[in-house]
Every structure is written in C-alpha cells, then in structure tokens.
Design an enzyme around this catalytic site. Sequence first.
Site, short mmCIF file in Angstrom:
data_model
loop_
_atom_site.label_atom_id
_atom_site.label_comp_id
_atom_site.label_asym_id
_atom_site.label_seq_id
_atom_site.Cartn_x
_atom_site.Cartn_y
_atom_site.Cartn_z
N TYR A 1 -6.88 0.72 9.45
CA TYR A 1 -7.81 1.25 8.46
C TYR A 1 -8.10 2.72 8.75
O TYR A 1 -8.11 3.55 7.83
CB TYR A 1 -9.12 0.44 8.46
CG TYR A 1 -8.92 -0.99 8.04
CD1 TYR A 1 -8.86 -1.33 6.70
CD2 TYR A 1 -8.78 -2.00 8.98
CE1 TYR A 1 -8.68 -2.66 6.30
CE2 TYR A 1 -8.60 -3.31 8.60
CZ TYR A 1 -8.55 -3.64 7.26
OH TYR A 1 -8.35 -4.94 6.87
N ASN B 1 -8.67 -5.34 -3.92
CA ASN B 1 -7.29 -5.34 -4.39
C ASN B 1 -7.02 -6.61 -5.21
O ASN B 1 -7.05 -7.72 -4.68
CB ASN B 1 -6.35 -5.27 -3.18
CG ASN B 1 -4.88 -5.28 -3.55
OD1 ASN B 1 -4.51 -5.35 -4.70
ND2 ASN B 1 -4.05 -5.22 -2.53
N CYS C 1 -1.90 -4.62 1.00
CA CYS C 1 -3.03 -4.37 1.90
C CYS C 1 -2.95 -5.23 3.16
O CYS C 1 -3.64 -4.95 4.14
CB CYS C 1 -4.35 -4.58 1.17
SG CYS C 1 -4.57 -6.20 0.46
N HIS C 2 -2.07 -6.23 3.17
CA HIS C 2 -1.91 -7.04 4.38
C HIS C 2 -1.31 -6.23 5.53
O HIS C 2 -1.40 -6.64 6.68
CB HIS C 2 -1.04 -8.28 4.09
CG HIS C 2 0.35 -7.97 3.65
ND1 HIS C 2 0.65 -7.67 2.33
CD2 HIS C 2 1.51 -7.91 4.34
CE1 HIS C 2 1.95 -7.44 2.24
NE2 HIS C 2 2.49 -7.57 3.44
N GLU D 1 7.40 -10.25 7.35
CA GLU D 1 7.90 -8.88 7.48
C GLU D 1 8.27 -8.52 8.92
O GLU D 1 8.66 -7.40 9.21
CB GLU D 1 6.86 -7.90 6.95
CG GLU D 1 6.63 -8.06 5.45
CD GLU D 1 5.63 -7.08 4.89
OE1 GLU D 1 5.18 -6.18 5.62
OE2 GLU D 1 5.31 -7.21 3.71
#
Length: 147
Positions: free
Chosen positions: A78, A100, A108-109, A141
């Site tokens: 952040y 979101n 945003c993850h 990911e």
Amino acid sequence: MKNKKLKLADNNDQKVFSILLEMQNIINAYLKDGKTNLFNALKEMGILFDLDDTFNTPFSESVLKALLKIKPGEITTYSDLAKRINSKAYRAVGGVLRNNPLPLIIPCHRVIKKDGKLGGFMGKMEEHWQTNLKRSLLKVEGNIISD
C-alpha cells in the site's frame, strides 16, 4: 420437472454468445497460468468499464492507473503504491482499493501490507472468504503470502 438452466445469452445471439465465450476463455487462461492480464485482455476485446462513479477523484484515478501497471505475478505494498503516485497516504490507497467493484479484473489483490502480510481484500481484514480469495489469486500468480 424440467431442468432449468441459467442463460446469460440466447444461443441465437451469436455476437453476445461469442463475447461471453471469449471472456470465459480469458478467465480460464488466467486461472490456469496466472499470467493473463484480465483488464488488458478484456480491453483488447473492446469491453470498456465505466468506473467514473467508483474512481471519481483525481486521487482515486491515480491509484487505479498505478494499480493497473502492476503485472500478474508482481506484488506491491500500500505504501509503495502511494509512493508511485507521489503520496504518503497509504491508508487512503487502501480505502480506494476497498471500493474496487471488479477485484478480479482490477488487480487490487496484488497489494499487500508493508510487513509482507496479506492485508485486506474487498473491504475485509479477517479470515473470511475474501482474504482466502486474495491468497488464492496471489498463489495462481506464483506468490505465496502467509499470514
């Protein structure tokens, strides 16, 4: 009693049906390899997202633009995301991400806490399905975050 099926598109509407099928293929590719940039892939298909109601301030727009530059497999914090937009307001960045409306498509993850812990997702900090989903998306990911 007949089986009822949920129909998102009438098979006779080939254009809509082909778009939904292509979207399904893009999402499945992402879930398989974690490398597909969903936002860009859908944008390339010509699917546009009206996010003016959600990201309606210069600050939230700058957060969104910086967030969309984070590629699949990358993570940031952040505070680092705040620095990317020349701000120190990392909590405000979290506030923007909390709102979101498309958390799978707007990634945003990929934003975690400075201490390396998971942080919140979809406005939740506790161990609910939302934070488990964030952990799972990061794992798809190639990122393992333990809390």
